[in-house]
Design a protein around this motif. Structure first.
Motif, PDB file in Angstrom:
ATOM      1  N   GLY B 270      10.130 -12.706   9.581  1.00 15.95           N
ATOM      2  CA  GLY B 270       9.238 -12.545   8.451  1.00 15.95           C
ATOM      3  C   GLY B 270       7.914 -13.265   8.574  1.00 15.95           C
ATOM      4  N   ARG B 271       7.589 -13.778   9.739  1.00 20.89           N
ATOM      5  CA  ARG B 271       6.252 -14.325   9.970  1.00 20.89           C
ATOM      6  C   ARG B 271       5.975 -14.253  11.460  1.00 20.89           C
ATOM      7  NH1 ARG B 271       7.801 -17.155  13.243  1.00 20.89           N
ATOM      8  NH2 ARG B 271       8.840 -19.142  13.289  1.00 20.89           N
ATOM      9  N   TYR B 272       4.695 -14.047  11.813  1.00 21.99           N
ATOM     10  CA  TYR B 272       4.424 -13.853  13.231  1.00 21.99           C
ATOM     11  C   TYR B 272       4.289 -15.163  13.983  1.00 21.99           C
ATOM     12  CZ  TYR B 272      -0.350 -14.288  11.416  1.00 21.99           C
ATOM     13  OH  TYR B 272      -1.468 -14.716  10.762  1.00 21.99           O
ATOM     14  N   TRP B 273       4.022 -16.200  13.238  1.00 25.59           N
ATOM     15  CA  TRP B 273       3.903 -17.481  13.930  1.00 25.59           C
ATOM     16  C   TRP B 273       4.347 -18.604  13.000  1.00 25.59           C
ATOM     17  CZ3 TRP B 273       3.243 -18.136  18.924  1.00 25.59           C
ATOM     18  CH2 TRP B 273       3.053 -19.433  19.390  1.00 25.59           C
ATOM     19  N   GLY B 274       5.169 -19.497  13.472  1.00 21.47           N
ATOM     20  CA  GLY B 274       5.607 -20.568  12.584  1.00 21.47           C
ATOM     21  C   GLY B 274       5.796 -21.898  13.287  1.00 21.47           C
ATOM     22  N   PHE B 275       5.238 -22.011  14.481  1.00 20.13           N
ATOM     23  CA  PHE B 275       5.401 -23.238  15.262  1.00 20.13           C
ATOM     24  C   PHE B 275       6.860 -23.654  15.343  1.00 20.13           C
ATOM     25  CE2 PHE B 275       0.792 -23.773  14.691  1.00 20.13           C
ATOM     26  CZ  PHE B 275       0.451 -24.023  16.003  1.00 20.13           C
ATOM     27  N   ASP B 276       7.705 -22.683  15.534  1.00 21.77           N
ATOM     28  CA  ASP B 276       9.068 -22.981  15.932  1.00 21.77           C
ATOM     29  C   ASP B 276       8.999 -23.617  17.327  1.00 21.77           C
ATOM     30  OD1 ASP B 276      12.005 -22.640  15.974  1.00 21.77           O
ATOM     31  OD2 ASP B 276      11.528 -21.300  17.634  1.00 21.77           O
ATOM     32  N   VAL B 277      10.031 -24.389  17.666  1.00 23.00           N
ATOM     33  CA  VAL B 277       9.971 -25.176  18.907  1.00 23.00           C
ATOM     34  C   VAL B 277       9.599 -24.324  20.124  1.00 23.00           C
ATOM     35  CG1 VAL B 277      11.347 -26.521  20.499  1.00 23.00           C
ATOM     36  CG2 VAL B 277      11.563 -26.896  18.057  1.00 23.00           C
ATOM     37  N   LYS B 278      10.260 -23.179  20.238  1.00 17.02           N
ATOM     38  CA  LYS B 278      10.036 -22.354  21.414  1.00 17.02           C
ATOM     39  C   LYS B 278       8.642 -21.726  21.370  1.00 17.02           C
ATOM     40  CE  LYS B 278      12.092 -21.436  25.113  1.00 17.02           C
ATOM     41  NZ  LYS B 278      12.977 -20.322  25.409  1.00 17.02           N
ATOM     42  N   GLU B 279       8.220 -21.346  20.195  1.00 17.53           N
ATOM     43  CA  GLU B 279       6.860 -20.815  20.049  1.00 17.53           C
ATOM     44  C   GLU B 279       5.848 -21.872  20.465  1.00 17.53           C
ATOM     45  OE1 GLU B 279       7.630 -17.882  16.199  1.00 17.53           O
ATOM     46  OE2 GLU B 279       6.779 -19.846  15.902  1.00 17.53           O
ATOM     47  N   THR B 280       6.104 -23.088  20.007  1.00 15.13           N
ATOM     48  CA  THR B 280       5.183 -24.171  20.318  1.00 15.13           C
ATOM     49  C   THR B 280       5.052 -24.359  21.820  1.00 15.13           C
ATOM     50  OG1 THR B 280       5.825 -25.251  18.279  1.00 15.13           O
ATOM     51  CG2 THR B 280       4.686 -26.591  19.914  1.00 15.13           C
ATOM     52  N   TRP B 281       6.189 -24.340  22.508  1.00 14.81           N
ATOM     53  CA  TRP B 281       6.116 -24.577  23.951  1.00 14.81           C
ATOM     54  C   TRP B 281       5.470 -23.416  24.691  1.00 14.81           C
ATOM     55  CZ3 TRP B 281       6.172 -28.622  27.045  1.00 14.81           C
ATOM     56  CH2 TRP B 281       6.549 -29.837  26.452  1.00 14.81           C
ATOM     57  N   THR B 282       5.710 -22.221  24.214  1.00 14.73           N
ATOM     58  CA  THR B 282       5.039 -21.072  24.828  1.00 14.73           C
ATOM     59  C   THR B 282       3.528 -21.224  24.674  1.00 14.73           C
ATOM     60  OG1 THR B 282       6.942 -19.743  24.215  1.00 14.73           O
ATOM     61  CG2 THR B 282       4.960 -18.564  24.838  1.00 14.73           C
ATOM     62  N   PHE B 283       3.128 -21.687  23.502  1.00 17.20           N
ATOM     63  CA  PHE B 283       1.709 -21.928  23.236  1.00 17.20           C
ATOM     64  C   PHE B 283       1.161 -23.038  24.131  1.00 17.20           C
ATOM     65  CE2 PHE B 283      -1.285 -24.544  20.696  1.00 17.20           C
ATOM     66  CZ  PHE B 283      -2.334 -23.647  20.612  1.00 17.20           C
ATOM     67  N   ILE B 284       1.915 -24.123  24.240  1.00 16.58           N
ATOM     68  CA  ILE B 284       1.454 -25.248  25.068  1.00 16.58           C
ATOM     69  C   ILE B 284       1.221 -24.770  26.507  1.00 16.58           C
ATOM     70  CG2 ILE B 284       2.188 -27.434  26.130  1.00 16.58           C
ATOM     71  CD1 ILE B 284       3.626 -28.072  23.483  1.00 16.58           C
ATOM     72  N   ILE B 285       2.173 -24.004  27.019  1.00 11.91           N
ATOM     73  CA  ILE B 285       2.044 -23.506  28.389  1.00 11.91           C
ATOM     74  C   ILE B 285       0.809 -22.625  28.524  1.00 11.91           C
ATOM     75  CG2 ILE B 285       3.104 -21.928  30.059  1.00 11.91           C
ATOM     76  CD1 ILE B 285       5.824 -23.041  28.907  1.00 11.91           C
ATOM     77  N   TRP B 286       0.606 -21.789  27.533  1.00 13.17           N
ATOM     78  CA  TRP B 286      -0.554 -20.889  27.567  1.00 13.17           C
ATOM     79  C   TRP B 286      -1.850 -21.702  27.597  1.00 13.17           C
ATOM     80  CZ3 TRP B 286      -4.674 -19.379  24.367  1.00 13.17           C
ATOM     81  CH2 TRP B 286      -5.273 -18.156  24.715  1.00 13.17           C
ATOM     82  N   VAL B 287      -1.906 -22.728  26.757  1.00  9.48           N
ATOM     83  CA  VAL B 287      -3.120 -23.546  26.700  1.00  9.48           C
ATOM     84  C   VAL B 287      -3.322 -24.303  28.015  1.00  9.48           C
ATOM     85  CG1 VAL B 287      -4.202 -25.498  25.535  1.00  9.48           C
ATOM     86  CG2 VAL B 287      -3.062 -23.747  24.190  1.00  9.48           C
ATOM     87  N   LEU B 288      -2.221 -24.799  28.592  1.00 12.32           N
ATOM     88  CA  LEU B 288      -2.345 -25.511  29.869  1.00 12.32           C
ATOM     89  C   LEU B 288      -2.933 -24.591  30.942  1.00 12.32           C
ATOM     90  CD1 LEU B 288       0.991 -27.548  30.077  1.00 12.32           C
ATOM     91  CD2 LEU B 288      -1.330 -28.459  29.894  1.00 12.32           C
ATOM     92  N   TYR B 289      -2.429 -23.364  31.002  1.00 12.51           N
ATOM     93  CA  TYR B 289      -2.963 -22.455  32.019  1.00 12.51           C
ATOM     94  C   TYR B 289      -4.389 -22.019  31.703  1.00 12.51           C
ATOM     95  CZ  TYR B 289       1.144 -22.203  34.940  1.00 12.51           C
ATOM     96  OH  TYR B 289       2.147 -22.526  35.825  1.00 12.51           O
ATOM     97  N   ALA B 290      -4.735 -21.919  30.416  1.00 13.73           N
ATOM     98  CA  ALA B 290      -6.141 -21.652  30.079  1.00 13.73           C
ATOM     99  C   ALA B 290      -6.995 -22.791  30.631  1.00 13.73           C
ATOM    100  CB  ALA B 290      -6.317 -21.505  28.572  1.00 13.73           C
ATOM    101  N   GLY B 291      -6.489 -24.019  30.483  1.00 14.81           N
ATOM    102  CA  GLY B 291      -7.192 -25.178  31.048  1.00 14.81           C
ATOM    103  C   GLY B 291      -7.328 -25.034  32.559  1.00 14.81           C
ATOM    104  N   TYR B 292      -6.257 -24.581  33.200  1.00 13.59           N
ATOM    105  CA  TYR B 292      -6.291 -24.398  34.651  1.00 13.59           C
ATOM    106  C   TYR B 292      -7.360 -23.381  35.048  1.00 13.59           C
ATOM    107  CZ  TYR B 292      -4.901 -22.305  39.097  1.00 13.59           C
ATOM    108  OH  TYR B 292      -4.902 -21.786  40.366  1.00 13.59           O
ATOM    109  N   LEU B 293      -7.407 -22.259  34.325  1.00 14.08           N
ATOM    110  CA  LEU B 293      -8.383 -21.228  34.680  1.00 14.08           C
ATOM    111  C   LEU B 293      -9.805 -21.756  34.525  1.00 14.08           C
ATOM    112  CD1 LEU B 293      -6.853 -17.944  33.241  1.00 14.08           C
ATOM    113  CD2 LEU B 293      -6.603 -18.970  35.475  1.00 14.08           C
TER     114      LEU B 293
END
Ligand code: HEM
Lengths: 561, 338
Positions: B270-293
């Motif tokens: 019922g919501r597309y984003w809620g900073f659930d633990v797994k969502e958070t880590w997926t986001f963290i990884i995405w941001v880290l790789y954005a940093g890498y690029l």
């Protein structure tokens, strides 16, 4: 860097370099210097890394927005540490000022970086490919061939071959420009070509789309609302503020924002894995079957997990379910003082459930009842009950009854699921003389000292042979209205599209130059990568080979004058 | 009727054993490369003495051309007047292919036994995820010689798959309701693909760091230059270029995973984003790789610092896959462990 190159922050690998020099020491100088720092690549990297790190605590500590019960639990477990961490917003990380500061800075940096690039790129899109360099040989990816021509007119042949190269490059999607010169040692013809503007366009779309996502999420929240409502089989829910148990509204959601519709829970389906199978007893295929009435029409539909129901722009989700035993209390005269199907909170997978009944009127003193419901009761060795299965195989209700002032009239809101027994006197069960009451559907028991009786109603339809329909179920529904979700999706997909363009489209320049000499034409091919371009060498070779084929093709010969 | 799940377990352990053998073969290959490069140095030194002190050591720089085949024909080889055949590497790759086939069989039988896609709990994520890692590795190898990553890849797969088979195994149970969705098929599969590419990028980044250390030592004319097999590998720049290309493919898959996950969450929770633990880590990884690029494109960050970011990014991926799945509490409680 030429004007058709994308504009880059000065510390970019292709940037103009070194211009983050010592600022002029006046105010404007410092401002300008600060802005350049903020919009530099280095700052972007550091802010990204800081953002990643800052997001970590939110995965370690329970968050109020995702797991409010977890926060309460944490507080109970660590009463001393809790206030300190709470003051640091560690239970509201993603709404905290420090987290917001990081991503806002990042987005300011992003906008500051991207806006000048857009201006520059628009100009670049209108510019022509640059002049052919005098010495192509110097470029890393270079090829050269010499073609004999029987023709005395080598000059015409050179010109013709560049015409062909120009068409060829154009067909490959290059933007082309002719640069023919009258050099001292014979004329040279050349075509300069450039491609890959979409790379920068994609990059800009990507970054802008991120801004779009942020804005949609931010604004969307102000227009969104989420309400929760528990509906027992047979009950009707009307979409008005009054009928919700809880409702979160965005800032701009008015009282009249809710669309008028109503919904009756006709039945609630569950399937259980059979005994003896793996995962025996696991429940699934939940379906809340409802009748929706909207604009004077009614239709039947269902709310299922992964399949929210759309009504008038609202989405209805199935959040949970459980049992709502129907309980009737009578006073000493036999008058019904309480009768209701009470939703019980499930405690485990076998749906051992906990419920509270508050009888406020009609008795000498108010009654508070704390009840456990076991859909398939099994007695443990220590005499306590547990539920062995989620289905109604051997339903049992156990009750403890308290007497006294429930404190309902004091005005402090009390949860319907909590019974504060501190001020109450136990009359049935723990702490009293009477053992707790145990009832199966259809059974009644007397309350001590002639206070009256309590009945666990059997809701089975007539002619039922077992208990499986004896207790009503409830569905816990969430009504969510958020029109921004679709915008978030649109921007996110644009970001993805932009990203693919930015990462996979090669940006490169190509040149073909023909120089005529006695009886021969010297052809030079060269390519220059702008940014990451692992296939450039192959591209130059392909161009040269293709060109040779075209030059040899009979059709091109016959078209000669 | 044969019990397909037992068969699947048999296959998976066979695959693990074969991968372990492949790991040994690849390790021998690296050792052998050290010898080759040592021989090559002897030859070079002798030639240098013959020709005179001024003669450049032919091919002292590793290949830098963009052509994929360059990576295979290394300078040591040309000095020895013959192409080293890297027998051990071939054995390693052959074993990896065999292991892959067994693992594929294990995954398919598991899927048939469960009557659904075989990636719905932690054990199955590990099985399909590592299968894709090996698949991408083998696929890429048909175009570019990356066998020097063999030890890393087979080692990683043996550890992850072995640990999963020992401690994450769960019998086949029907799916929980929230998992009954096409998004399970798409979201989890694409996440696994992304992981596979990040794994290759990380391996290349590790080698890039080692190679750049060696190159620095060579410039400093240091006595010890680190593991000698490095001499048979592409130079640090080219390793970095390859790592980058894998990382961008991984990043695009990851971005898609993030979006697909949000769409699924919208339907299921019922919501597309809620900073659930797994969502958070997926986001963290995405941001880290954005940093890498970004780092790749920033002066002072290209080279070693960006390589470190790629390694940190992949560490986060593994962390997300293991620690977060097992120990962190959240809505994504689908490990099947309890
Ligand atoms: C929310 C923050 C940001 C994210 C998630 C992000 C993400 C990315 C990604 C994934 C790329 C690689 C894809 C591509 O080349 O288009 C990229 C490239 C780029 N970004 Fe960002 N970015 C952010 C903020 C910024 C900021 C603040 C700047 C300016 C300082 C910036 C400048 C650039 C530049 C110049 C490139 C091109 C790099 C190249 O030449 O390859 N970005 N960004």
């Amino acid at each position: 860097m030429t004007s058709s190159d994308p504009l880059r922050p000065s510390d970019h690998i292709d940037g103009d370099g070194g211009s983050i020099a010592q600022p002029r020491l006046d105010f404007v100088g410092w401002l300008r210097w600060g802005w350049r720092q903020l919009t530099s690549m280095r700052t972007a990297i550091i802010l990204l890394l800081v953002l990643a790190i800052a997001a970590i605590p939110g995965s370690i500590f329970p968050q109020r927005m995702a797991d409010p019960n977890g926060v309460t639990q944490w507080q109970t477990d660590n009463p001393d540490l809790f206030p300190v961490l709470d003051a640091m917003d560690l239970f509201d990380v993603y709404l905290s000022p420090w987290f917001s500061a990081i991503y806002l800075l990042l987005f300011i940096s992003l906008v500051g970086c991207v806006v000048p690039r857009i201006k520059h790129h628009i100009k670049a899109l209108q510019s022509r490919p640059p002049r052919t360099p005098a010495r192509l040989k110097r470029l890393e990816d270079f090829r050269e061939t010499v073609r004999e021509t029987t023709d005395a007119d080598a000059d015409a042949e050179a010109s013709r071959s560049i015409d062909i190269a120009q068409k060829q490059l154009k067909a490959l999607g290059y933007r082309v420009e002719r640069y023919d010169t009258a050099a001292t040692s014979g004329r040279t013809y050349s075509v300069s070509a450039e491609r890959g503007y979409w790379r920068e366009t994609g990059n800009l779309i990507f970054h802008l789309a991120l801004v779009g996502v942020l804005i949609s999420v931010g604004l969307g929240g102000s227009f969104a609302y989420t309400g929760q409502r528990v509906v027992v089989e047979g009950q009707t829910f009307v979409n008005t503020l009054l009928d919700y148990e809880s409702m979160n509204r965005g800032r701009f959601v008015g009282d009249d924002a809710l669309s008028p519709y109503s919904m009756t829970l006709d039945s609630f389906d569950v399937t259980y894995q059979e005994y003896g199978s793996a995962a025996s007893g696991q429940a699934g295929d939940f379906s809340a079957n409802v009748t929706v009435r909207e604009n004077g029409e009614s239709r039947e539909d269902a709310v299922r997990v992964n399949h929210p129901l759309d009504i008038a722009g609202d989405k209805i989700y199935l959040l949970g379910n459980g049992y709502a035993p129907t309980i009737t209390v009578r006073n000493s005269d036999g008058d019904v003082v309480y009768s209701n199907s009470v939703p019980f909170l499930p405690q485990d997978n076998a749906l051992t459930s906990l419920g509270v009944i508050k009888v406020t009127d009609g008795m000498p003193e108010q009654l508070g009842i704390a009840a456990f419901f076991y859909p398939s009761a099994a007695k443990l060795e220590n005499g306590a009950y547990a539920s062995a299965h989620g289905d109604l195989l051997a339903p049992l209700l156990t009750l403890r009854v308290y007497e006294g002032d429930l404190g309902i009239d004091e005005g402090t809101p009390k949860s319907v699921y909590v019974l504060d027994t501190e001020e109450l006197t136990p009359i049935v069960g723990d702490g009293s003389d009477a053992p707790s009451i145990e009832l199966q559907p259809g059974e009644s028991a007397d309350l001590p000292d002639g206070r009256g009786s309590i009945t666990f109603e059997d809701e089975s339809p007539a002619g039922a042979v077992d208990f499986t329909q004896s207790v009503k179920r409830f569905a816990s529904l969430q009504v969510h209205h958020d029109q921004s979700a679709v915008w978030v999706l649109v921007f996110a997909l644009s970001a993805l599209g932009g990203l693919m363009l930015a990462l996979f489209i090669p940006r490169r320049r190509m040149w073909v130059k023909a120089t005529a000499a006695d009886g021969e034409v010297r052809l030079e091919y060269a390519g220059l990568a702008r940014g990451e371009d692992p296939t450039l060498k192959a591209a130059v070779n392909d161009l040269a080979d293709g060109h040779a084929r075209l030059l040899d093709a009979p059709s091109s010969r016959t078209t000669r004058k | 009727m044969p019990d397909l799940d037992s068969l699947s377990i048999l296959f998976i352990w066979t695959a693990i054993a074969i991968y372990a053998a492949a790991f040994v073969a690849y390790a021998f290959d690296l050792a052998r490369r050290s010898e080759v490069s040592a021989d090559a140095r002897l030859v070079r030194e002798r030639d240098a003495m013959l020709v005179g002190a001024g003669a450049p050591a032919a091919g002292s720089g590793a290949p830098s051309g963009a052509d994929a085949a360059d990576a295979a024909s290394d300078p040591a080889a040309s000095d020895l007047q013959k192409r080293p055949r890297y027998v051990m590497a071939r054995i390693g790759t052959a074993l990896t292919v065999l292991g892959f086939l067994f693992q594929l069989a294990a995954t398919i039988t598991r899927g048939i036994a469960a009557e659904r896609v075989p990636w719905a709990n932690l054990y199955e994520f590990a099985m399909t995820g590592t299968l894709l890692v090996v698949f991408v590795y083998l696929l890429v190898n048909t175009r570019i010689d990356l066998r020097f990553l063999g030890t890393f890849i087979t080692g990683l797969v043996v550890i992850l798959m072995g640990a999963a088979a020992i401690s994450f195994y769960v019998g086949i149970v029907p799916l929980m309701d929230p998992l009954k969705s096409v998004w399970l098929v798409i979201h989890v599969f694409v996440a696994s693909l992304g992981t596979a590419f990040f794994a290759l990028a990380c391996a290349l980044s590790v080698l890039q760091l080692m190679q750049s250390r060696r190159e620095r030592k060579i410039v400093e004319a240091a006595e010890k230059q680190g593991p000698r097999f490095l001499a048979t590998l592409p130079d640090a720049d080219r390793l970095e270029g390859m790592a980058f290309r894998f990382a961008i493919v991984g990043f695009i898959f990851w971005t898609f995973t993030l979006i697909a996950g949000a769409i699924w969450a919208q339907d299921a929770w019922g919501r597309y984003w809620g900073f659930d633990v797994k969502e958070t880590w997926t986001f963290i990884i995405w941001v880290l790789y954005a940093g890498y690029l970004h780092a790749r494109a920033t002066r002072g960050w290209r080279g070693n610092p960006s390589a470190w970011l790629s390694i940190v990014g992949f560490t986060a991926v593994i962390f997300n896959f293991t620690i977060v799945n097992v120990f962190f509490k959240g809505l994504h409680a689908y490990s099947g462990l309890s």
